[in-house]
Write a protein that holds these residues in place. Structure first.
Motif, PDB file in Angstrom:
ATOM      1  N   SER A  44      36.769  26.646 109.079  1.00 60.59           N
ATOM      2  CA  SER A  44      37.620  27.800 109.405  1.00 60.59           C
ATOM      3  C   SER A  44      37.125  28.644 110.573  1.00 60.59           C
ATOM      4  CB  SER A  44      37.806  28.722 108.185  1.00 60.59           C
ATOM      5  OG  SER A  44      37.939  27.991 107.008  1.00 60.59           O
TER       6      SER A  44
ATOM      7  N   GLN B  34      42.645  32.129 102.898  1.00 60.41           N
ATOM      8  CA  GLN B  34      41.580  32.234 103.904  1.00 60.41           C
ATOM      9  C   GLN B  34      40.191  32.466 103.302  1.00 60.41           C
ATOM     10  OE1 GLN B  34      42.480  31.559 107.392  1.00 60.41           O
ATOM     11  NE2 GLN B  34      43.972  30.792 105.919  1.00 60.41           N
ATOM     12  N   SER B  35      40.144  32.849 102.043  1.00 62.17           N
ATOM     13  CA  SER B  35      38.847  32.935 101.362  1.00 62.17           C
ATOM     14  C   SER B  35      38.691  31.822 100.339  1.00 62.17           C
ATOM     15  CB  SER B  35      38.691  34.292 100.653  1.00 62.17           C
ATOM     16  OG  SER B  35      38.393  35.286 101.581  1.00 62.17           O
ATOM     17  N   ILE B  36      39.758  31.563  99.575  1.00 58.67           N
ATOM     18  CA  ILE B  36      39.582  30.614  98.467  1.00 58.67           C
ATOM     19  C   ILE B  36      39.480  29.174  98.985  1.00 58.67           C
ATOM     20  CG2 ILE B  36      42.042  30.274  97.849  1.00 58.67           C
ATOM     21  CD1 ILE B  36      41.080  30.424  94.898  1.00 58.67           C
ATOM     22  N   ILE B  53      51.180  31.985  95.213  1.00 58.67           N
ATOM     23  CA  ILE B  53      52.077  33.142  95.251  1.00 58.67           C
ATOM     24  C   ILE B  53      52.472  33.479  96.685  1.00 58.67           C
ATOM     25  CG2 ILE B  53      51.226  34.137  93.086  1.00 58.67           C
ATOM     26  CD1 ILE B  53      49.538  36.105  94.757  1.00 58.67           C
ATOM     27  N   ALA B  74      50.957  43.347  98.040  1.00 55.53           N
ATOM     28  CA  ALA B  74      49.684  42.610  98.040  1.00 55.53           C
ATOM     29  C   ALA B  74      49.697  41.429  99.003  1.00 55.53           C
ATOM     30  CB  ALA B  74      49.378  42.112  96.631  1.00 55.53           C
ATOM     31  N   GLY B 101      38.653  39.252 111.314  1.00 56.97           N
ATOM     32  CA  GLY B 101      38.860  37.820 111.543  1.00 56.97           C
ATOM     33  C   GLY B 101      39.334  37.549 112.958  1.00 56.97           C
ATOM     34  N   THR B 110      45.743  38.101 103.480  1.00 54.34           N
ATOM     35  CA  THR B 110      46.527  39.206 102.924  1.00 54.34           C
ATOM     36  C   THR B 110      45.619  40.333 102.431  1.00 54.34           C
ATOM     37  OG1 THR B 110      46.505  38.339 100.660  1.00 54.34           O
ATOM     38  CG2 THR B 110      48.267  37.538 102.129  1.00 54.34           C
ATOM     39  N   ALA B 114      42.193  40.055 100.188  1.00 57.34           N
ATOM     40  CA  ALA B 114      40.965  40.649 100.711  1.00 57.34           C
ATOM     41  C   ALA B 114      40.267  41.482  99.648  1.00 57.34           C
ATOM     42  CB  ALA B 114      41.274  41.512 101.938  1.00 57.34           C
ATOM     43  N   HIS B 117      39.151  39.308  96.383  1.00 53.49           N
ATOM     44  CA  HIS B 117      37.963  38.495  96.663  1.00 53.49           C
ATOM     45  C   HIS B 117      36.681  39.334  96.563  1.00 53.49           C
ATOM     46  CE1 HIS B 117      35.979  34.993  98.174  1.00 53.49           C
ATOM     47  NE2 HIS B 117      35.535  35.603  99.247  1.00 53.49           N
ATOM     48  N   SER B 122      33.519  42.853 103.342  1.00 55.01           N
ATOM     49  CA  SER B 122      34.908  42.862 103.789  1.00 55.01           C
ATOM     50  C   SER B 122      35.304  44.265 104.273  1.00 55.01           C
ATOM     51  CB  SER B 122      35.761  42.404 102.601  1.00 55.01           C
ATOM     52  OG  SER B 122      37.116  42.524 102.881  1.00 55.01           O
ATOM     53  N   MET B 124      38.557  45.823 104.607  1.00 56.44           N
ATOM     54  CA  MET B 124      39.613  46.588 103.928  1.00 56.44           C
ATOM     55  C   MET B 124      39.086  47.466 102.803  1.00 56.44           C
ATOM     56  SD  MET B 124      42.378  46.549 105.421  1.00 56.44           S
ATOM     57  CE  MET B 124      43.546  47.625 104.692  1.00 56.44           C
ATOM     58  N   GLU B 164      45.544  38.825  85.730  1.00 57.70           N
ATOM     59  CA  GLU B 164      46.190  39.911  86.469  1.00 57.70           C
ATOM     60  C   GLU B 164      46.421  39.524  87.926  1.00 57.70           C
ATOM     61  OE1 GLU B 164      45.113  44.238  84.541  1.00 57.70           O
ATOM     62  OE2 GLU B 164      43.595  43.326  85.820  1.00 57.70           O
ATOM     63  N   ILE B 166      47.389  41.440  91.622  1.00 53.90           N
ATOM     64  CA  ILE B 166      47.602  42.701  92.336  1.00 53.90           C
ATOM     65  C   ILE B 166      49.002  42.639  92.926  1.00 53.90           C
ATOM     66  CG2 ILE B 166      46.858  44.157  94.273  1.00 53.90           C
ATOM     67  CD1 ILE B 166      44.080  42.857  93.995  1.00 53.90           C
ATOM     68  N   GLY B 191      31.648  37.810 112.545  1.00 52.73           N
ATOM     69  CA  GLY B 191      32.559  38.944 112.682  1.00 52.73           C
ATOM     70  C   GLY B 191      32.552  39.865 111.476  1.00 52.73           C
ATOM     71  N   TYR B 192      31.877  39.466 110.405  1.00 53.91           N
ATOM     72  CA  TYR B 192      31.796  40.345 109.234  1.00 53.91           C
ATOM     73  C   TYR B 192      30.896  41.536 109.546  1.00 53.91           C
ATOM     74  CZ  TYR B 192      34.262  37.405 105.866  1.00 53.91           C
ATOM     75  OH  TYR B 192      35.225  36.710 105.188  1.00 53.91           O
TER      76      TYR B 192
HETATM   77  C1  LIG Z   1      37.128  32.757 109.994  1.00 56.16           C
HETATM   78  C2  LIG Z   1      37.297  33.937 109.077  1.00 56.16           C
HETATM   79  C3  LIG Z   1      36.902  35.195 109.508  1.00 56.16           C
HETATM   80  C4  LIG Z   1      37.054  36.314 108.689  1.00 56.16           C
HETATM   81  N1  LIG Z   1      36.640  37.528 109.157  1.00 56.16           N
HETATM   82  C5  LIG Z   1      36.776  38.617 108.387  1.00 56.16           C
HETATM   83  C6  LIG Z   1      36.375  39.920 108.837  1.00 56.16           C
HETATM   84  O1  LIG Z   1      35.935  40.087 109.985  1.00 56.16           O
HETATM   85  N2  LIG Z   1      36.516  40.959 108.004  1.00 56.16           N
HETATM   86  C7  LIG Z   1      37.032  40.819 106.749  1.00 56.16           C
HETATM   87  O2  LIG Z   1      37.156  41.813 106.027  1.00 56.16           O
HETATM   88  N3  LIG Z   1      37.424  39.621 106.283  1.00 56.16           N
HETATM   89  C8  LIG Z   1      37.305  38.526 107.076  1.00 56.16           C
HETATM   90  N4  LIG Z   1      37.709  37.301 106.599  1.00 56.16           N
HETATM   91  C9  LIG Z   1      38.208  37.200 105.237  1.00 56.16           C
HETATM   92  C10 LIG Z   1      39.683  37.449 105.138  1.00 56.16           C
HETATM   93  O3  LIG Z   1      39.954  38.806 105.340  1.00 56.16           O
HETATM   94  C11 LIG Z   1      40.109  37.053 103.757  1.00 56.16           C
HETATM   95  O4  LIG Z   1      39.855  35.685 103.631  1.00 56.16           O
HETATM   96  C12 LIG Z   1      41.575  37.233 103.451  1.00 56.16           C
HETATM   97  O5  LIG Z   1      42.065  38.527 103.677  1.00 56.16           O
HETATM   98  C13 LIG Z   1      41.829  36.909 102.006  1.00 56.16           C
HETATM   99  O6  LIG Z   1      43.212  36.967 101.759  1.00 56.16           O
HETATM  100  P1  LIG Z   1      43.975  35.634 101.365  1.00 56.16           P
HETATM  101  O7  LIG Z   1      45.388  36.026 101.159  1.00 56.16           O
HETATM  102  O8  LIG Z   1      43.721  34.575 102.365  1.00 56.16           O
HETATM  103  O9  LIG Z   1      43.285  35.307  99.974  1.00 56.16           O
HETATM  104  P2  LIG Z   1      43.059  33.909  99.214  1.00 56.16           P
HETATM  105  O10 LIG Z   1      42.009  33.138  99.906  1.00 56.16           O
HETATM  106  O11 LIG Z   1      44.349  33.264  98.965  1.00 56.16           O
HETATM  107  O12 LIG Z   1      42.489  34.473  97.835  1.00 56.16           O
HETATM  108  C14 LIG Z   1      41.211  35.080  97.757  1.00 56.16           C
HETATM  109  C15 LIG Z   1      40.901  35.442  96.302  1.00 56.16           C
HETATM  110  O13 LIG Z   1      41.736  36.495  95.873  1.00 56.16           O
HETATM  111  C16 LIG Z   1      42.559  36.092  94.780  1.00 56.16           C
HETATM  112  N5  LIG Z   1      43.869  36.701  95.049  1.00 56.16           N
HETATM  113  C17 LIG Z   1      44.612  36.591  96.191  1.00 56.16           C
HETATM  114  N6  LIG Z   1      45.701  37.364  96.117  1.00 56.16           N
HETATM  115  C18 LIG Z   1      45.659  37.975  94.909  1.00 56.16           C
HETATM  116  C19 LIG Z   1      46.514  38.911  94.239  1.00 56.16           C
HETATM  117  N7  LIG Z   1      47.631  39.389  94.818  1.00 56.16           N
HETATM  118  N8  LIG Z   1      46.170  39.323  92.990  1.00 56.16           N
HETATM  119  C20 LIG Z   1      45.043  38.867  92.403  1.00 56.16           C
HETATM  120  N9  LIG Z   1      44.193  37.997  92.994  1.00 56.16           N
HETATM  121  C21 LIG Z   1      44.502  37.552  94.220  1.00 56.16           C
HETATM  122  C22 LIG Z   1      42.518  34.583  94.775  1.00 56.16           C
HETATM  123  O14 LIG Z   1      42.679  34.066  93.482  1.00 56.16           O
HETATM  124  C23 LIG Z   1      41.136  34.306  95.335  1.00 56.16           C
HETATM  125  O15 LIG Z   1      40.179  34.420  94.318  1.00 56.16           O
HETATM  126  C24 LIG Z   1      37.600  36.170 107.403  1.00 56.16           C
HETATM  127  C25 LIG Z   1      38.009  34.906 106.946  1.00 56.16           C
HETATM  128  C26 LIG Z   1      37.876  33.793 107.779  1.00 56.16           C
HETATM  129  C27 LIG Z   1      38.316  32.447 107.296  1.00 56.16           C
END
Ligand SMILES: Cc1cc2nc3c(=O)[nH]c(=O)nc-3n(C[C@H](O)[C@H](O)[C@H](O)COP(=O)(O)OP(=O)(O)OC[C@H]3O[C@@H](n4cnc5c(N)ncnc54)[C@H](O)[C@@H]3O)c2cc1C
Ligand code: FES
Ligand code: FES
Lengths: 164, 283
Positions: A44, B34-36, B53, B74, B101, B110, B114, B117, B122, B124, B164, B166, B191-192
Motif C-alpha cells: 500500500s 485501507q487499514s484492514i 459496508i 461513518a 495518507g 473513511t 480511522a 481502527h 492516527s 483524526m 457494533e 459506527i 506520513g504518520y
Molecule cells: C499508505 C497509507 C498511509 C496512511 N497514512 C495515514 C496518515 O498519514 N494518517 C492517518 O491518520 N492515517 C493514515 N492511514 C490510515 C488510514 O487513515 C486508515 O487506513 C483509514 O482511514 C481507515 O478507514 P477504512 O475505511 O479504510 O477502514 P477499514 O480498513 O475498512 O477498517 C479498519 C478497521 O475499522 C473497522 N471499521 C471500519 N468502519 C467501521 C465502522 N463504521 N464501524 C465499526 N468498525 C468499523 C474495521 O472492521 C477494521 O477493523 C494510512 C493508510 C495507508 C494505507
C-alpha cells in the motif's frame, strides 16, 4: 467459496469467478491479463498498482476484487485511444518522465485523476497529488514537468475541440 | 501477499450488516479497507467473514443536525470531507485532511474506519478529541452515543463492542468565536504523526481563552486530551508555558523513529504551534 463478479474494464464488461481474497490487482493482471498495472511494494505504499475505480485513483493492491464488482475500472491500457497515445503518455515520453518505467503506469493514472479535477495544477499541487507514487529513478523533476506539459496540451486540445 | 481465506458478504443495508455481525462472532466489517486489508495481507488479521459496508449510502455524507451540530457519516471518505463545504469551516480539518495518507488512501479511507481502527498515531482521533465529538454506534439491538474522550482505550483498542458499527460522528457546529488548528511532525516515510496536535480555543463568558481543548496523537499509548495544558491555559499561563505540560501523566512512546526524550520535546513544540495557530485564526 468463489464469488461471481462483473466489472467494466477499459470500457469492456469482464466477468470472473474469484475467491473473496483475490486482490483487484491480481484480477487485473492475472485473470484479465492486463499486465501494465504493476506491483511494486504490495504493502500500500508505492502506488505502482494505481488504477481508477469509478473515476477515482486507488491502489489496486489494497482493494479486493469483489469490492470492485459492478464498477468501472480504468487501467493504463485504457489510456491510449484510436487516435494515439494519451497526452500524459506523450508528455512522459517527450519530457523524459520515466527511466526504468516501473512506476509510470501508476504515476500516469494518478496524474490523470488529478487533471480530471484540476486541469491547471501548480507544481505544488502536482507534487501533493503524486505523493503516494514512488519513483526510484527520475527524482520526480521530469515527472512534474511532464504532468504540467500534459495539462497544457489537454487544455489546448479542449479549447481547440470547443472551437471546431 | 495474499490474505487468509474468508467469506465475503456485501451488506445491503445497515440493518443487514448489523444482523450479520450479530449472527457471526468471526465477522468483521470492511469499509475502505485501507487499514484492514494491509493487516490481512500480512496475516496479522484473519477474520472468518468480511461484511462489506463500503457501499451503504445511508452512512455517507455530511449533514447539519436540527440543533446546529454537524453529523459526518461513518463512511465519508477523507476526499469527500475535503470537498465538503460545511467541514471547510473547520480550520483544523483544513490543516489536517489534505496531509493524511495520499491521494489514493484519501479516496478510500473513511472517518469511521480511522477511529474504529484506533491506531495510536492516527490523525483524526486528535482532531475529534479537540472538538469534543460524539461517536454514534449501533448494534442489532441498540444505539448508543460514546463521547470521544472515552472512546480510545489503548493501542488499536476502543470502546466499540463486538457487533457494533459506527454510524456517524457528531461535531459541534462551527462558530465564529472559535479558532482551531492542527500541527504535526510526521515520520517522513510513513506520513504518520510522531506528534500531532489539534487545538480548539474560543471565548467563554468574557474570557478569551475560556474554551481550550487540545488533542494529541502519536505520543501516548492512545490519542488523548492534554488536560494539563488546558488547565494551565485556563489558569492564565502563557501558551509557551502551558505547552510544557503536553505529556503530563502520559507514558510517552519510544521507537526507532523517535525516542522518548525527542518525542516529549516535539509534542510540546506541536502543542505550542497548534495553540498559536488556533489563536491567530480567532483574530
Ligand atoms: C499508505 C497509507 C498511509 C496512511 N497514512 C495515514 C496518515 O498519514 N494518517 C492517518 O491518520 N492515517 C493514515 N492511514 C490510515 C488510514 O487513515 C486508515 O487506513 C483509514 O482511514 C481507515 O478507514 P477504512 O475505511 O479504510 O477502514 P477499514 O480498513 O475498512 O477498517 C479498519 C478497521 O475499522 C473497522 N471499521 C471500519 N468502519 C467501521 C465502522 N463504521 N464501524 C465499526 N468498525 C468499523 C474495521 O472492521 C477494521 O477493523 C494510512 C493508510 C495507508 C494505507
Ligand atoms: S503495489 Fe500497491 S501500493 Fe505498491
Ligand atoms: S522510472 Fe523507474 S521507478 Fe520511476
Amino acid at each position: 467459496m468463489a464469488a461471481h463478479l462483473s466489472v467494466t474494464v477499459n470500457g469492456t464488461v469482464r466477468e470472473a469467478d474469484v475467491e473473496p481474497r483475490r486482490l483487484l490487482v491480481q484480477l487485473i493482471r492475472e485473470d484479465f491479463d492486463l499486465t501494465g498495472t504493476h506491483v511494486g511494494c504490495d504493502t500500500s505504499q508505492c502506488g505502482a498498482c494505481t488504477v481508477h475505480v469509478d473515476g477515482k485513483a486507488v491502489k489496486s493492491c489494497t482493494m479486493l476484487a469483489v469490492q470492485a464488482d459492478g464498477s468501472d475500472v480504468t487501467t493504463i491500457e485504457g489510456m491510449a485511444s484510436a487516435e494515439g497515445l494519451h497526452p500524459l503518455q506523450t508528455a512522459f515520453w517527450e519530457h523524459h518522465g520515466l527511466q526504468c518505467g516501473f512506476c509510470t503506469p501508476g504515476m500516469i493514472m494518478t496524474a490523470a485523476a488529478l487533471l480530471a479535477s484540476n486541469p491547471d495544477p501548480t507544481d505544488d499541487e502536482i507534487r501533493h497529488a503524486i505523493a503516494g507514487n514512488f519513483c526510484r529513478c527520475t527524482g520526480y523533476q521530469n515527472i512534474v514537468i511532464a504532468i504540467r506539459a500534459a495539462a497544457a496540451a489537454m487544455r489546448a486540445g479542449s479549447t481547440a475541440g470547443a472551437a471546431s | 501477499m495474499i490474505p487468509a481465506a474468508f467469506d465475503y458478504v456485501r451488506a445491503t443495508s445497515l440493518d443487514d450488516a448489523l444482523a450479520r455481525l450479530a449472527a457471526d462472532d468471526g465477522a468483521k466489517v470492511i469499509a475502505g479497507g485501507q487499514s484492514i486489508l494491509p493487516l490481512m495481507k500480512l496475516r496479522l488479521a484473519r477474520p472468518e467473514t468480511l461484511v462489506d459496508i463500503g457501499r451503504l449510502t445511508e452512512l455517507q455524507g455530511v449533514r447539519r443536525l436540527p440543533d446546529g451540530r454537524v453529523a459526518v457519516g461513518a463512511l465519508t471518505t477523507y476526499a469527500a470531507m475535503i470537498a465538503d463545504p460545511i467541514l471547510g469551516h473547520y480550520g483544523l480539518l483544513r490543516d489536517a485532511l489534505p496531509n493524511i495518507g495520499d491521494t489514493q488512501v484519501r479516496n478510500r479511507g473513511t472517518i469511521g474506519g480511522a477511529i474504529a481502527h484506533a491506531d495510536p498515531a492516527s490523525d483524526m482521533p486528535a482532531i475529534l478529541l479537540a472538538l469534543d465529538a460524539e461517536v454514534v454506534a449501533r448494534s442489532a439491538t441498540a444505539e448508543r452515543t460514546i463521547p470521544i474522550t472515552s472512546f480510545f482505550e489503548g493501542a488499536f483498542d476502543s470502546a466499540l463492542r463486538p457487533g457494533e458499527i459506527i454510524t456517524e460522528i457528531r461535531l459541534p457546529g462551527g462558530r465564529d468565536d472559535v479558532g482551531s488548528a492542527y500541527s504535526a511532525i510526521e515520520q517522513p516515510a510513513s506520513g504518520y504523526s510522531i506528534a500531532g496536535v489539534a487545538a480548539v480555543i474560543g471565548a467563554r463568558s468574557g474570557d478569551r481563552w475560556g474554551l481550550c481543548a487540545v488533542g494529541v496523537t502519536g505520543v501516548g499509548e492512545h490519542p488523548y486530551r492534554a488536560t494539563a495544558v488546558e488547565q494551565a491555559i485556563r489558569g492564565g499561563a502563557s501558551v509557551a508555558d502551558a505547552a510544557t505540560h503536553a505529556t503530563d501523566g502520559i507514558t510517552v512512546a519510544s521507537d526507532i523513529h523517535a525516542d522518548r526524550e525527542y518525542r516529549t520535546h516535539v509534542a510540546a513544540v506541536q502543542v505550542r504551534r497548534a495553540l498559536e495557530a488556533a489563536a491567530a485564526r480567532l483574530g
